[in-house]
Enzyme design. Sequence first.
Site, PDB file in Angstrom:
ATOM      1  N   GLY A 193       0.756  -1.243   0.000  1.00 13.44           N
ATOM      2  CA  GLY A 193       0.000   0.000   0.000  1.00 13.44           C
ATOM      3  C   GLY A 193       0.784   1.289   0.000  1.00 13.44           C
TER       4      GLY A 193
ATOM      5  N   PRO B 274       4.691  -5.165  -0.693  1.00 14.12           N
ATOM      6  CA  PRO B 274       4.713  -3.960  -1.518  1.00 14.12           C
ATOM      7  C   PRO B 274       4.624  -4.296  -3.007  1.00 14.12           C
ATOM      8  CG  PRO B 274       6.944  -4.547  -0.920  1.00 14.12           C
ATOM      9  CD  PRO B 274       6.039  -5.526  -0.210  1.00 14.12           C
TER      10      PRO B 274
ATOM     11  N   CYS C 285     -12.769   3.086 -29.159  1.00 17.40           N
ATOM     12  CA  CYS C 285     -14.028   3.776 -29.442  1.00 17.40           C
ATOM     13  C   CYS C 285     -14.814   4.093 -28.177  1.00 17.40           C
ATOM     14  CB  CYS C 285     -14.854   2.915 -30.385  1.00 17.40           C
ATOM     15  SG  CYS C 285     -13.920   2.600 -31.870  1.00 17.40           S
TER      16      CYS C 285
ATOM     17  N   TYR D  81       0.525  -1.868 -12.107  1.00 21.19           N
ATOM     18  CA  TYR D  81      -0.852  -1.937 -12.570  1.00 21.19           C
ATOM     19  C   TYR D  81      -0.981  -1.349 -13.977  1.00 21.19           C
ATOM     20  CZ  TYR D  81      -1.124  -2.765  -7.601  1.00 21.19           C
ATOM     21  OH  TYR D  81      -0.895  -3.262  -6.350  1.00 21.19           O
TER      22      TYR D  81
END
Length: 423
Positions: free
Chosen positions: A239, A274, A347, A376
Amino acid sequence: MHHFIFKDNELYCESVAIADIAEAVSTPFYLYSSATLTHHFNTFDKSFGELPHLTCFAVKSCSNLAVLRLFSTLGGGADIVSGGELYRSLKAGVDPRRIIYSGVGKTEEELRYGLVSGILMFNVESEQELDRLQQVAEEQEMVAPVAFRINPDVDPKTHAYISTGLAKNKFGIPMEQAENIYLRARDMKNIKILGVSCHIGSQLTEISPFTETLHKVKLFVKRLESLGISIKYLDLGGGLGVRYQDEKPPHPQEYARALKEEMQDLKCTLILEPGRVIVGNAGILVSQVLYTKQTGTKNFIIVDAAMNDLARPSLYDAHHDIMPVNRKADGAADKPFQKADVVGPICESGDFLARDRELPPFEQGDLMAIMSSGAYGFTMSSNYNSRPRAAEVLVKDDKFYVIRQRENYETLIRDESIPDFLE
Ligand code: LLP
């Protein structure tokens, strides 16, 4: 600190010109610096010094085999949340005795896979999961090592989608229910209690939610010990945030110092999970400008990367710095910065990488670096709009290595079939 730096107005990763990589592998691609990955991992891990601890890298943040191998050579373990992540971690050479299995919905098959692989610990998130794990372990004639994930009801002060430690979130077991579950588990033949775990959220920029959580969990551990249940591992999750724009997250050393202080009167080994703080600023996404257009309302820079490659701006309205790979015209009087939206070919109007951003004058064909994309980024990419997923490249010193080939049209349809009745 990272190793993406300008030399004579050309953006380099370590000692490799990024334009040379683009020339060789085409765009878009994710690019990671092994020096930055190594530096971040070591800085984090060494911040805990002599305190007994284990750094289990959160595989979901960046799961390429080469990246996982790098961290395992540095002594890291892995925090996994699926059978797929377990498979990757083992293939990358992570020692199963350093693997923690988190996640709110592990299937029976996944529980079995973790058990027979000899992982360190399952972070169990419900009583039903405990029962299922007991059953699987009994069938396998094995003993399953567990921690229970506690929901401490602490506000991590981050984006709502990535807050996980509030009472209203789906994660963990409320503290007041947890004691009874520990007592039940203690009497189960095929369960061995090893720890307590929690994870309150991601991209935290303050220390206090961590220390508040650790304090609550510590009191809980003491309570368990008074009931004769000894706890070997305290897993505080991941975190810790990074700087994307102007956030000022605590340095890992500051974070470690605060946690060490709280751990003083406990004999447990601290486990950390982590992800972002290690890989976030160690990776970028490199894209090329396809077109530019001015519509009277806005300036658009249309690039060949899209929300399927990097979902964070669309999903969380996340900020990623945008840099030119060649700073040729930056700030030149005849070509001033201008406000523009950086958008992809998908689109949807939600397909943007930056909105209303002051940017140097990008032109057709220019290369663009979308910074801080290591965490991520690739792992959340998809094939939406039937777009092959990007390549991944790792640089070490003056060499680069393609660590994941760009997908192609064949790979897009590889697993599909047309049933007989349509033939
Ligand atoms: N441990 C557990 C149990 C987790 O659920 C997570 C992240 C981590 C560790 C690692 O957290 P980190 O150190 O990376 O903050 N997709 C979002 C982030 C989702 C985080 C999910 N869990 C984003 O792009 O911001």
